[in-house]
Design an enzyme around this catalytic site. Structure first.
Site, PDB file in Angstrom:
ATOM      1  N   SER A   1       0.832  -1.212   0.000  1.00 25.60           N
ATOM      2  CA  SER A   1       0.000   0.000   0.000  1.00 25.60           C
ATOM      3  C   SER A   1       0.863   1.257   0.000  1.00 25.60           C
ATOM      4  O   SER A   1       0.524   2.247  -0.661  1.00 25.60           O
ATOM      5  CB  SER A   1      -0.977  -0.001   1.181  1.00 25.60           C
ATOM      6  OG  SER A   1      -0.315   0.145   2.412  1.00 25.60           O
ATOM      7  N   ASN A   2       1.991   1.224   0.707  1.00 32.05           N
ATOM      8  CA  ASN A   2       2.900   2.380   0.644  1.00 32.05           C
ATOM      9  C   ASN A   2       3.503   2.516  -0.752  1.00 32.05           C
ATOM     10  O   ASN A   2       3.631   3.625  -1.274  1.00 32.05           O
ATOM     11  CB  ASN A   2       4.014   2.236   1.691  1.00 32.05           C
ATOM     12  CG  ASN A   2       3.559   2.706   3.058  1.00 32.05           C
ATOM     13  OD1 ASN A   2       3.359   3.897   3.281  1.00 32.05           O
ATOM     14  ND2 ASN A   2       3.377   1.770   3.969  1.00 32.05           N
TER      15      ASN A   2
ATOM     16  N   LEU B   1      19.061  -5.858   5.388  1.00 30.35           N
ATOM     17  CA  LEU B   1      20.104  -5.686   4.379  1.00 30.35           C
ATOM     18  C   LEU B   1      21.429  -5.417   5.089  1.00 30.35           C
ATOM     19  O   LEU B   1      21.477  -4.661   6.057  1.00 30.35           O
ATOM     20  CB  LEU B   1      19.747  -4.512   3.462  1.00 30.35           C
ATOM     21  CG  LEU B   1      18.498  -4.730   2.591  1.00 30.35           C
ATOM     22  CD1 LEU B   1      18.032  -3.425   1.961  1.00 30.35           C
ATOM     23  CD2 LEU B   1      18.771  -5.787   1.510  1.00 30.35           C
TER      24      LEU B   1
ATOM     25  N   ASN C   1      13.614   4.285   4.109  1.00 31.45           N
ATOM     26  CA  ASN C   1      12.749   3.236   4.655  1.00 31.45           C
ATOM     27  C   ASN C   1      11.611   3.902   5.416  1.00 31.45           C
ATOM     28  O   ASN C   1      11.780   4.998   5.966  1.00 31.45           O
ATOM     29  CB  ASN C   1      13.539   2.339   5.616  1.00 31.45           C
ATOM     30  CG  ASN C   1      12.690   1.233   6.217  1.00 31.45           C
ATOM     31  OD1 ASN C   1      11.901   0.588   5.512  1.00 31.45           O
ATOM     32  ND2 ASN C   1      12.827   1.006   7.514  1.00 31.45           N
TER      33      ASN C   1
ATOM     34  N   HIS D   1       9.040   3.114   8.648  1.00 30.76           N
ATOM     35  CA  HIS D   1       8.914   2.219   9.795  1.00 30.76           C
ATOM     36  C   HIS D   1       7.725   2.671  10.636  1.00 30.76           C
ATOM     37  O   HIS D   1       7.568   3.872  10.897  1.00 30.76           O
ATOM     38  CB  HIS D   1      10.196   2.237  10.623  1.00 30.76           C
ATOM     39  CG  HIS D   1      10.155   1.274  11.767  1.00 30.76           C
ATOM     40  ND1 HIS D   1      10.226  -0.094  11.576  1.00 30.76           N
ATOM     41  CD2 HIS D   1      10.011   1.464  13.095  1.00 30.76           C
ATOM     42  CE1 HIS D   1      10.145  -0.691  12.749  1.00 30.76           C
ATOM     43  NE2 HIS D   1      10.010   0.230  13.695  1.00 30.76           N
TER      44      HIS D   1
ATOM     45  N   THR E   1      20.718   2.914   7.053  1.00 35.26           N
ATOM     46  CA  THR E   1      22.108   2.592   7.384  1.00 35.26           C
ATOM     47  C   THR E   1      22.124   1.096   7.729  1.00 35.26           C
ATOM     48  O   THR E   1      21.063   0.486   7.855  1.00 35.26           O
ATOM     49  CB  THR E   1      22.588   3.422   8.593  1.00 35.26           C
ATOM     50  OG1 THR E   1      21.772   3.103   9.712  1.00 35.26           O
ATOM     51  CG2 THR E   1      22.526   4.915   8.308  1.00 35.26           C
TER      52      THR E   1
ATOM     53  N   LEU F   1      19.539  -1.797  11.966  1.00 34.26           N
ATOM     54  CA  LEU F   1      18.112  -1.980  11.679  1.00 34.26           C
ATOM     55  C   LEU F   1      17.291  -0.778  12.149  1.00 34.26           C
ATOM     56  O   LEU F   1      17.416  -0.350  13.303  1.00 34.26           O
ATOM     57  CB  LEU F   1      17.614  -3.251  12.388  1.00 34.26           C
ATOM     58  CG  LEU F   1      16.133  -3.571  12.176  1.00 34.26           C
ATOM     59  CD1 LEU F   1      15.873  -3.983  10.737  1.00 34.26           C
ATOM     60  CD2 LEU F   1      15.678  -4.662  13.145  1.00 34.26           C
ATOM     61  N   ASP F   2      16.441  -0.260  11.243  1.00 34.25           N
ATOM     62  CA  ASP F   2      15.515   0.831  11.568  1.00 34.25           C
ATOM     63  C   ASP F   2      16.246   1.987  12.244  1.00 34.25           C
ATOM     64  O   ASP F   2      15.785   2.553  13.251  1.00 34.25           O
ATOM     65  CB  ASP F   2      14.360   0.320  12.445  1.00 34.25           C
ATOM     66  CG  ASP F   2      13.555  -0.756  11.734  1.00 34.25           C
ATOM     67  OD1 ASP F   2      13.420  -0.670  10.499  1.00 34.25           O
ATOM     68  OD2 ASP F   2      13.085  -1.692  12.404  1.00 34.25           O
TER      69      ASP F   2
HETATM   70  C1  GAR Z   1       4.045  -0.792   6.746  1.00 36.20           C
HETATM   71  O1  GAR Z   1       3.327  -0.550   7.926  1.00 36.20           O
HETATM   72  C2  GAR Z   1       5.512  -0.460   6.952  1.00 36.20           C
HETATM   73  O2  GAR Z   1       5.723   0.651   7.781  1.00 36.20           O
HETATM   74  C3  GAR Z   1       6.010  -1.727   7.604  1.00 36.20           C
HETATM   75  O3  GAR Z   1       5.374  -2.751   6.888  1.00 36.20           O
HETATM   76  C4  GAR Z   1       4.091  -2.287   6.428  1.00 36.20           C
HETATM   77  C5  GAR Z   1       3.978  -2.564   4.941  1.00 36.20           C
HETATM   78  O4  GAR Z   1       2.675  -2.279   4.489  1.00 36.20           O
HETATM   79  N1  GAR Z   1       7.432  -1.812   7.545  1.00 36.20           N
HETATM   80  C6  GAR Z   1       8.186  -2.306   8.524  1.00 36.20           C
HETATM   81  O5  GAR Z   1       7.735  -2.750   9.554  1.00 36.20           O
HETATM   82  C7  GAR Z   1       9.684  -2.259   8.259  1.00 36.20           C
HETATM   83  N2  GAR Z   1      10.432  -2.302   9.484  1.00 36.20           N
HETATM   84  P1  GAR Z   1       2.404  -2.078   2.931  1.00 36.20           P
HETATM   85  O6  GAR Z   1       2.973  -3.301   2.212  1.00 36.20           O
HETATM   86  O7  GAR Z   1       0.915  -2.037   2.838  1.00 36.20           O
HETATM   87  O8  GAR Z   1       3.056  -0.808   2.498  1.00 36.20           O
END
Ligand code: GAR
Length: 198
Positions: free
Chosen positions: A14-15, A94, A108, A110, A142, A145-146
C-alpha cells in the site's frame, strides 16, 4: 533530471502504491521498478497494473547467504538504473555490503516514532508501554536496523480502546501521507525534517 526510484516490497504494497501514484507531473522522481523478495507479494500485481516493471528475487534459495541474495538484488535492479531505493514494507535485513554503496540514496518507512520500537510488533509495544502518541518514521537507511537519519515523522494519537490492529490501521493511513511527502522533498535535495503532528 528526473530521479529513478526502485521500490522494494514484501507484502501488500500500500505504501508502494502511494509512492508510485505520487510521482506524476512536476514531481522530481518516477518509479522505475518494484522488487519483491516473495513472488506472492500482493504489491507486485498492483505495480504491474500501473505499468511499473517488477522483479522477484526470492531469498529462500540463498539459504541464509545474505551477500549472495543481495548480489542478486543488485543484478535485478541495475538494468533499471535507479538513483534512489525506497524500502516499503521490505521485510529482509540488508547488510552493510548492500547498504553502504546506497548511503544517502535509500529510504525506509517504519511504523513507529523512531528511535522507539525498532523491529517488529511496534503497535503492540506502543500499547503495552502505555504511549499516548505513536506514529511512523521515514529515515535514511544505514546498516543498523531501523536506524539512520530521520527525514520525516507523523504522529498518531493513541485512543483508550485501541488494539494493535486499530492503531496499525491509523498509522498506515499516516504512512501514506508521510512517505510520498518525504520522497518528493528528498528527490529534490531537501533533507529537512518533515514533522506531521497528530
Ligand atoms: C508498513 O506498515 C511499513 O511501515 C512496515 O510494513 C508495512 C507494509 O505495508 N514496515 C516495517 O515494519 C519495516 N520495518 P504495505 O505493504 O501495505 O506498504
Amino acid at each position: 533530471m528526473t530521479k529513478r526510484v526502485a521500490i522494494f516490497i514484501s507484502g501488500g504494497g500500500s505504501n508502494m502504491l502511494r509512492l508510485i501514484d505520487s510521482m506524476t507531473g512536476d514531481h522530481p522522481a518516477r518509479a522505475c521498478v518494484v522488487l519483491s523478495n516473495t513472488p506472492t507479494a500482493g504489491g507486485l500485481e498492483k505495480a504491474e497494473a500501473r505499468g511499473i516493471p517488477t522483479e522477484v528475487v526470492r531469498h529462500q534459495p540463498f539459504d541464509g547467504d545474505r551477500t549472495a541474495f543481495e548480489h542478486a538484488i543488485e543484478a535485478a535492479i541495475s538494468p533499471y538504473a535507479p538513483d534512489i531505493i525506497c524500502l516499503a514494507g521490505f521485510m529482509r535485513k540488508l547488510t552493510a555490503g548492500f547498504v553502504d554503496p546506497w548511503r544517502g540514496r535509500m529510504l525506509n518507512i517504519h511504523p513507529s516514532l523512531l528511535p522507539k520500537y525498532r523491529g517488529l510488533r511496534t503497535h503492540a509495544r506502543a500499547l503495552e508501554a502505555g504511549d499516548r502518541l505513536h506514529g511512523c518514521t521515514v529515515h535514511e537507511v544505514t546498516p543498523a536496523l531501523d536506524d539512520g537519519p530521520v527525514l520525516g515523522q507523523a504522529e498518531v494519537r493513541v485512543q483508550d480502546d485501541d488494539t494493535a490492529d486499530t492503531l496499525a490501521t491509523r498509522v498506515l493511513a499516516r504512512e501514506h501521507q508521510l512517505y510520498p511527502a518525504v520522497l518528493a522533498r528528498f528527490a529534490a535535495g531537501n533533507m529537512d525534517l518533515l514533522y506531521l503532528p497528530a
